[in-house]
Design a protein around this motif. Structure first.
Motif: not given
Length: 344
Positions: A4-8, A25-28, A76-83
């Motif tokens: 989303x928005x070219x960011x992970x 975390x955004x792009x690491x 809504x910006x979140x690309x994925x949820x890690x758990x």
């Protein structure tokens, strides 16, 4: 599913034991890392699983909310949820797993499961704005030492890790907890033993150290040796612990660190890999860090020590591990279940 928005942008959730944590975390790069600790367990001398899972239920929503708010993003910006799927306390893991699944469904974003131990190792890849990163190149060796695990891991990539040595009974963190308990210290025992060890003589007492083949560890015999020594001296002098508390801690810590380092040195020599990292809660121990730095100077190792805030259980490490899986398209299914024990 794309970015989303070219960011992970990864939301990490950690609930394997008694800390509820959420991170973004955004792009690491780390935007937030919120940890809600549970003080209730100290009165019992260890983590009470039922109390831990109840506290997670109370803490997880405000913790995740605070992580999103601190990061300055919208959910809504979140690309994925890690758990964290495991290993850990099953009741605690169920809280994090259930919440992550529900949020994944409501936001329509992928779910990524993370092995808690791999998260500790990949904590070395967390980046912070304005901080020069010291990130290991592959392959590297990692000594993973925590309350429940002691392992030497050959790390070839974020998705290719092989345990080449591990404890066959108790972990180093458990040994420190036992040492503290025997001399009347608090739980968790690691910080307490470390603090007193700085004031004591590490050669005041000697304890039996096991001879296990290969790169595997054993700490049960060391704990027993410590217990018997204290018991025998107490028969002669009821004030023995009070008089020798610092020396006992220093001597016990030396024995644990020598056990860890002897096997690690052998693994480095045999593999020829001189990039050596340390991870997990016990990696905050000042004696272990000192031994690492000494080995680096003596043997020419390139060492990697995590920030203190990344040594204990935290969601930043889960988020960065999840980022690697997201980039590889490794998504979890909604019917996966947590596990209490596993290997990397």
């Amino acid at each position: 599913m794309g970015q989303k928005n070219n960011h992970i942008l990864i939301l990490g959730i950690e609930s394997s034991c008694d800390d509820t944590s959420a991170a973004i975390i955004r792009d690491g790069y780390l935007l937030s890392n919120v940890i809600s600790s549970q003080a209730v367990h100290s009165a019992y001398g260890g983590v009470v699983p039922e109390l831990a899972s109840r506290a997670h239920e109370q803490n997880i929503i405000p913790t995740v909310h605070q992580a999103i708010k601190t990061a300055g993003i919208d959910k809504s910006d979140i690309s994925a949820i890690a758990y964290t799927r495991g290993p850990g306390l099953i009741g605690s893991l169920l809280v994090g797993t259930s919440f992550a699944k529900g949020l994944s469904l409501s936001l329509g974003v992928p779910l990524v499961e993370v092995n808690h131990l791999q998260g500790h190792i990949l904590a070395h890849f967390i980046r912070e704005e304005g901080v020069e990163p010291h990130i290991p190149e592959f392959p590297f060796l990692c000594l993973l030492v925590s309350g429940g695990n002691s392992q030497i891991v050959l790390v070839k990539s974020p998705s290719d890790m092989k345990i080449i040595g591990q404890t066959i009974d108790d972990a180093a963190g458990e040994a420190f907890d036992k040492c503290a308990k025997v001399i009347g210290g608090p739980y968790p025992g690691g910080p307490y033993v470390d603090k007193l060890a700085k004031e004591g003589n590490p050669k005041a007492f000697n304890f039996a150290k096991p001879h296990i083949p290969g790169y595997d560890y054993s700490f049960s015999g060391l704990k027993t040796s410590f217990l018997y020594l204290v018991r025998d001296y107490l028969k002669e002098d009821p004030e023995f612990i009070e008089k020798n508390r610092a020396d006992l801690c220093a001597s016990f810590q030396r024995a644990v660190i020598e056990t860890l380092m002897d096997k690690l040195k052998r693994a480095v020599k045999d593999t020829g890999i001189k990039r050596v990292a340390v991870a997990g809660g016990v990696s905050a121990n000042s004696g272990l860090r000192g031994a690492y730095q000494d080995a680096a100077q003596r043997y020419g190792w390139d060492i990697y020590l995590p920030k203190f805030s990344y040594t204990t259980d935290n969601a930043a490490m889960i988020a960065v591990a999840g980022m690697f899986k997201f980039m590889d398209g490794e998504f979890d299914t909604i019917d996966s279940v947590p596990y209490s024990r596993t290997i990397v």
